[in-house]
Design a protein around this motif. Structure first.
Motif, PDB file in Angstrom:
ATOM      1  N   PRO A 181      24.684 -44.243  68.392  1.00 25.67           N
ATOM      2  CA  PRO A 181      25.083 -44.359  69.800  1.00 25.67           C
ATOM      3  C   PRO A 181      25.257 -45.812  70.226  1.00 25.67           C
ATOM      4  CG  PRO A 181      23.330 -42.751  69.555  1.00 25.67           C
ATOM      5  CD  PRO A 181      23.477 -43.417  68.218  1.00 25.67           C
ATOM      6  N   ALA A 182      26.237 -46.061  71.090  1.00 24.75           N
ATOM      7  CA  ALA A 182      26.524 -47.426  71.536  1.00 24.75           C
ATOM      8  C   ALA A 182      25.351 -48.032  72.287  1.00 24.75           C
ATOM      9  CB  ALA A 182      27.770 -47.433  72.417  1.00 24.75           C
ATOM     10  N   GLU A 183      24.599 -47.202  72.951  1.00 27.93           N
ATOM     11  CA  GLU A 183      23.414 -47.671  73.682  1.00 27.93           C
ATOM     12  C   GLU A 183      22.157 -47.279  72.909  1.00 27.93           C
ATOM     13  OE1 GLU A 183      23.731 -49.542  76.297  1.00 27.93           O
ATOM     14  OE2 GLU A 183      25.911 -49.312  76.356  1.00 27.93           O
ATOM     15  N   GLY A 184      21.100 -48.056  73.066  1.00 25.05           N
ATOM     16  CA  GLY A 184      19.849 -47.741  72.394  1.00 25.05           C
ATOM     17  C   GLY A 184      19.647 -48.573  71.149  1.00 25.05           C
ATOM     18  N   SER A 185      18.542 -48.322  70.466  1.00 26.64           N
ATOM     19  CA  SER A 185      18.171 -49.098  69.289  1.00 26.64           C
ATOM     20  C   SER A 185      19.155 -48.876  68.148  1.00 26.64           C
ATOM     21  CB  SER A 185      16.762 -48.716  68.827  1.00 26.64           C
ATOM     22  OG  SER A 185      16.482 -49.282  67.559  1.00 26.64           O
ATOM     23  N   ILE A 186      19.407 -49.912  67.383  1.00 22.41           N
ATOM     24  CA  ILE A 186      20.254 -49.811  66.210  1.00 22.41           C
ATOM     25  C   ILE A 186      19.609 -48.916  65.150  1.00 22.41           C
ATOM     26  CG2 ILE A 186      19.263 -51.826  65.027  1.00 22.41           C
ATOM     27  CD1 ILE A 186      23.017 -50.938  65.130  1.00 22.41           C
ATOM     28  N   ASN A 187      18.309 -48.669  65.271  1.00 21.88           N
ATOM     29  CA  ASN A 187      17.578 -47.840  64.310  1.00 21.88           C
ATOM     30  C   ASN A 187      17.446 -46.379  64.753  1.00 21.88           C
ATOM     31  OD1 ASN A 187      17.186 -50.084  62.681  1.00 21.88           O
ATOM     32  ND2 ASN A 187      15.146 -50.535  63.495  1.00 21.88           N
ATOM     33  N   ASP A 188      18.183 -45.993  65.780  1.00 22.57           N
ATOM     34  CA  ASP A 188      18.040 -44.634  66.320  1.00 22.57           C
ATOM     35  C   ASP A 188      18.359 -43.539  65.312  1.00 22.57           C
ATOM     36  OD1 ASP A 188      17.072 -45.332  68.768  1.00 22.57           O
ATOM     37  OD2 ASP A 188      18.960 -45.065  69.858  1.00 22.57           O
ATOM     38  N   THR A 189      19.202 -43.833  64.326  1.00 20.30           N
ATOM     39  CA  THR A 189      19.573 -42.800  63.351  1.00 20.30           C
ATOM     40  C   THR A 189      18.880 -42.994  62.002  1.00 20.30           C
ATOM     41  OG1 THR A 189      21.526 -44.055  62.652  1.00 20.30           O
ATOM     42  CG2 THR A 189      21.822 -42.457  64.448  1.00 20.30           C
ATOM     43  N   GLY A 190      17.879 -43.876  61.941  1.00 19.58           N
ATOM     44  CA  GLY A 190      17.091 -43.996  60.721  1.00 19.58           C
ATOM     45  C   GLY A 190      17.205 -45.303  59.970  1.00 19.58           C
ATOM     46  N   PHE A 191      18.011 -46.254  60.458  1.00 19.00           N
ATOM     47  CA  PHE A 191      18.070 -47.556  59.803  1.00 19.00           C
ATOM     48  C   PHE A 191      16.781 -48.326  60.039  1.00 19.00           C
ATOM     49  CE2 PHE A 191      22.637 -46.656  59.786  1.00 19.00           C
ATOM     50  CZ  PHE A 191      22.942 -47.014  58.482  1.00 19.00           C
ATOM     51  N   MET A 192      16.625 -49.422  59.306  1.00 14.81           N
ATOM     52  CA  MET A 192      15.371 -50.171  59.362  1.00 14.81           C
ATOM     53  C   MET A 192      15.604 -51.658  59.635  1.00 14.81           C
ATOM     54  SD  MET A 192      13.205 -48.306  56.283  1.00 14.81           S
ATOM     55  CE  MET A 192      14.402 -48.712  55.011  1.00 14.81           C
ATOM     56  N   PHE A 193      16.454 -51.958  60.613  1.00 16.21           N
ATOM     57  CA  PHE A 193      16.629 -53.340  61.031  1.00 16.21           C
ATOM     58  C   PHE A 193      15.317 -53.849  61.622  1.00 16.21           C
ATOM     59  CE2 PHE A 193      21.035 -51.985  60.971  1.00 16.21           C
ATOM     60  CZ  PHE A 193      21.728 -53.111  60.592  1.00 16.21           C
ATOM     61  N   ILE A 220      18.327 -52.774  54.977  1.00 20.03           N
ATOM     62  CA  ILE A 220      18.291 -52.099  56.277  1.00 20.03           C
ATOM     63  C   ILE A 220      18.082 -50.598  56.136  1.00 20.03           C
ATOM     64  CG2 ILE A 220      19.700 -53.832  57.452  1.00 20.03           C
ATOM     65  CD1 ILE A 220      22.086 -51.874  57.122  1.00 20.03           C
ATOM     66  N   ALA A 221      17.909 -50.121  54.907  1.00 22.70           N
ATOM     67  CA  ALA A 221      17.744 -48.679  54.674  1.00 22.70           C
ATOM     68  C   ALA A 221      16.890 -48.486  53.425  1.00 22.70           C
ATOM     69  CB  ALA A 221      19.108 -47.998  54.512  1.00 22.70           C
ATOM     70  N   SER A 222      16.586 -47.240  53.109  1.00 21.09           N
ATOM     71  CA  SER A 222      15.765 -46.954  51.939  1.00 21.09           C
ATOM     72  C   SER A 222      16.557 -47.190  50.660  1.00 21.09           C
ATOM     73  CB  SER A 222      15.287 -45.502  51.975  1.00 21.09           C
ATOM     74  OG  SER A 222      16.375 -44.611  51.784  1.00 21.09           O
ATOM     75  N   PHE A 223      15.835 -47.308  49.545  1.00 24.83           N
ATOM     76  CA  PHE A 223      16.504 -47.514  48.256  1.00 24.83           C
ATOM     77  C   PHE A 223      17.422 -46.346  47.938  1.00 24.83           C
ATOM     78  CE2 PHE A 223      16.792 -47.035  43.657  1.00 24.83           C
ATOM     79  CZ  PHE A 223      17.203 -48.303  43.273  1.00 24.83           C
ATOM     80  N   ALA A 224      17.013 -45.141  48.304  1.00 21.70           N
ATOM     81  CA  ALA A 224      17.806 -43.945  48.011  1.00 21.70           C
ATOM     82  C   ALA A 224      19.166 -43.986  48.709  1.00 21.70           C
ATOM     83  CB  ALA A 224      17.044 -42.700  48.437  1.00 21.70           C
ATOM     84  N   ASP A 225      19.256 -44.695  49.826  1.00 26.08           N
ATOM     85  CA  ASP A 225      20.520 -44.796  50.553  1.00 26.08           C
ATOM     86  C   ASP A 225      21.492 -45.757  49.879  1.00 26.08           C
ATOM     87  OD1 ASP A 225      19.875 -43.004  52.629  1.00 26.08           O
ATOM     88  OD2 ASP A 225      18.695 -44.554  53.628  1.00 26.08           O
ATOM     89  N   GLY A 226      20.976 -46.609  49.011  1.00 23.24           N
ATOM     90  CA  GLY A 226      21.831 -47.579  48.337  1.00 23.24           C
ATOM     91  C   GLY A 226      22.317 -48.668  49.282  1.00 23.24           C
TER      92      GLY A 226
END
Length: 247
Positions: A181-193, A220-226
């Protein structure tokens, strides 16, 4: 006679100007002997020919990156690729001597290729896979950018007219690509910034398709995400680039 000399001088100057940023390469290959269940190193990169400033800069930068990739022991004093290869082998032997029942053979594969070149800039990608034990190895791509006219390596701050403005633009594209989403945390969908704020990767480079932003595995993500990759077409990126690509 004077006019002929003047013409020759002008031709020479034009030739020098047109060739000071010209580059040629030859393949450089360094590898261990083939051996079953042995630690192996294979390096295949383009080596710039000649003694120009840009050739020396490119070769030194590639060498430095590869030495760092092969540096398992921080005490290593490797000064060139052959020494780095030997140090990698010795580090394995030392570890294997201490823990022979646990030490699987190590592996290092590093390949380099030119992803982009025009009259003013060249980008070389180093693709590597390093295994030094554990459940899996670590693979990554590193992009090295160079100013051909000045013979210098370009870092992130050298690529953009306004780095912060570009970061804001890149975040908009990143959110769109990853359905954030344009608003809210950049990590809202599971990223790890870290600090939950968008930031640019350290690793980015020119490609034929656009400016490529490359987030390493774990960055910024898990190893499994590559790795997470964002490619920005030049029609959009050129506005922010000190070295825009002609369209």
């Amino acid at each position: 006679m004077k006019s002929k000399l003047t013409c020759l001088l002008i031709c020479f100057l034009l030739f020098a100007c047109n060739n000071k940023n010209s580059l040629s390469f030859e393949p450089l290959s360094i590898a261990t002997d083939s051996c079953e269940n042995c630690t192996s190193v294979r390096i295949e990169i383009p080596q710039a020919n000649g003694k120009t400033k840009i050739s020396k800069t490119i070769n030194a930068a590639l060498e430095g990156e590869i030495i760092a990739l092969l540096n398992f022991d921080e005490a290593s004093n490797a000064q060139n690729l052959e020494e780095a290869k030997e140090a990698f082998l010795e580090d394995y032997k030392e570890l294997n001597g201490k823990f022979p029942e646990e030490s699987m053979p190590w592996e290092a594969t590093i390949e380099g290729n030119i992803t982009f070149e025009n009259e003013s800039i060249i980008t070389i990608k180093l693709e590597s896979y390093i295994y030094t034990g554990g459940a899996h190895g670590y693979g990554t791509n590193r992009f090295l950018n160079f100013d051909k006219l000045n013979g210098t390596e370009l870092y992130q701050e050298d690529l953009f007219t306004d780095l912060e403005e570009f970061k804001t633009f890149a975040e908009t594209l990143f959110r769109k690509q990853e359905n954030i989403p344009a608003e809210g945390s950049i990590n809202d969908t599971g990223f790890m910034f870290e600090t939950e704020l968008f930031y640019l990767p350290d690793n980015m480079g020119y490609t034929e398709n656009g400016l490529l932003l490359f987030y390493e595995s774990y960055e910024i993500a898990s190893f499994a995400d590559g790795p997470i990759i964002l490619t920005i077409p030049y029609v959009e990126a050129n506005t922010f680039l000190k070295y825009p690509r002609k369209l």
